[in-house]
Scaffold this active site. Sequence first.
Site, PDB file in Angstrom:
ATOM      1  N   LYS A 145       2.208  -3.865   6.584  1.00  0.00           N
ATOM      2  CA  LYS A 145       2.592  -3.918   5.162  1.00  0.00           C
ATOM      3  C   LYS A 145       4.110  -3.781   5.012  1.00  0.00           C
ATOM      4  CE  LYS A 145      -1.424  -4.458   3.245  1.00  0.00           C
ATOM      5  NZ  LYS A 145      -1.750  -5.762   2.658  1.00  0.00           N
ATOM      6  N   SER A 179       0.832  -1.201   0.000  1.00  0.00           N
ATOM      7  CA  SER A 179       0.000   0.000   0.000  1.00  0.00           C
ATOM      8  C   SER A 179       0.865   1.247   0.000  1.00  0.00           C
ATOM      9  CB  SER A 179      -0.867  -0.020   1.260  1.00  0.00           C
ATOM     10  OG  SER A 179      -1.378   1.252   1.532  1.00  0.00           O
ATOM     11  N   TYR A 191      -1.634  -1.058  10.687  1.00  0.00           N
ATOM     12  CA  TYR A 191      -1.899  -1.569   9.336  1.00  0.00           C
ATOM     13  C   TYR A 191      -0.694  -1.291   8.425  1.00  0.00           C
ATOM     14  CZ  TYR A 191      -3.479  -1.393   4.516  1.00  0.00           C
ATOM     15  OH  TYR A 191      -3.543  -1.542   3.161  1.00  0.00           O
TER      16      TYR A 191
END
Length: 360
Positions: free
Chosen positions: A164, A136, A160
């Site tokens: 990643k 992302s 989050y």
Amino acid sequence: MTERHSPLASGAATILLTGGAGYLGSHTCVALTQAGYQPVILDDFSNSDPVVLDRLEQLLGQPTPCVRGSTADTKLVADTLKQHKAAAVVHLAGFKAVGESVAEPLKYYANNLGGMLSLLQAMASTDCRTLVFSSSATVYGDPATVPITEDFPLSHTNPYGHSKLVCEDMLAALRHANPGWQTGVLRYFNPVGAHPSGLIGENPRGTPNNLMPLLAQVAAGLRPHLDIYGQDFATPDGTGVRDYIHVQDLAQGHVAALRALLAGQPSFTVNLGTGRGQSVLEMVKAFEVASGRSVPWRLAPRRQGDVASCFADTTLAERLLGWRATRALHEMCADAWRWQLSLSGQTQPTPIGRPGSRPP
Ligand code: UDP
């Protein structure tokens, strides 16, 4: 193991598609099948609905094999890879709500890191070492400038994003230890829109976090207004600027990445975006045109962690993969609106601005 079977097309390379019943996964399933691959879905349906499998069958004219389970189940993944003689994995399964990751970090580390670790162990044990991974643009943190190239400094502001980054690091360590690993890391910008058929799209549980589903719900009258988070950013109209990309373009980016890896191209990390930034106010206007409805909005304080401007430099993806996004903003909005109408069982009104038309 619960499995839906279908006869596999002979000669088609089989691809394990984790999270294949989700928003991005279902569109990637369509793109892979239409490109001549045979996806096998692995999904635990924690954030998706099994009805998606029927929708995929309607779209593709054939069922897609699906194994119900989690990537955290190493044996299940290894057995599935072996049984289907998978040539590669496209790994999309994971949690993606930034706010929830702040509130429940262990849930995110367990699922996104634990699931990745288990998947990689299963791949190593079956000697399947070709992987397309969904990362992302959040790994760029608060970028100093835009557009963002892949060599920008990396950071994280929430669990989050951290998950990643750690996954990207895990892949780098594997490649270093064993050059047999071939990985394509795709850093997504803001996926929006839906399949133009209106059969698949994003179906967030509870209150959506992202702008596009909120715009659609306000236009549909399900919410009274949109809160615009901040109008004092250093952007042309003061509202946040993002790189919105049609989910079908993103899905085709996965096909291009897979094709490159299977053709023996060295591992890569690329941005998947359009290279264009749109402000929140521009999005409101575009959605009003596409839907023919008004989208009332009011100003609200900035949302914690939001950056002013984030859009991609897409040169590398174009050079390495021969891929670029082709769908315009009005298509993203028109397709998101069609999907919203199908969710709420409404029929589409005659829109203003011919939003369904394709650019010449
Ligand atoms: N945004 C907004 N109101 C909302 C949701 C989002 O103004 O209810 C803004 C947000 O501040 C950002 C843009 O819309 O500038 C895109 O937000 P989204 O959550 O979709 O993506 P992200 O911030 O993760 O890039």
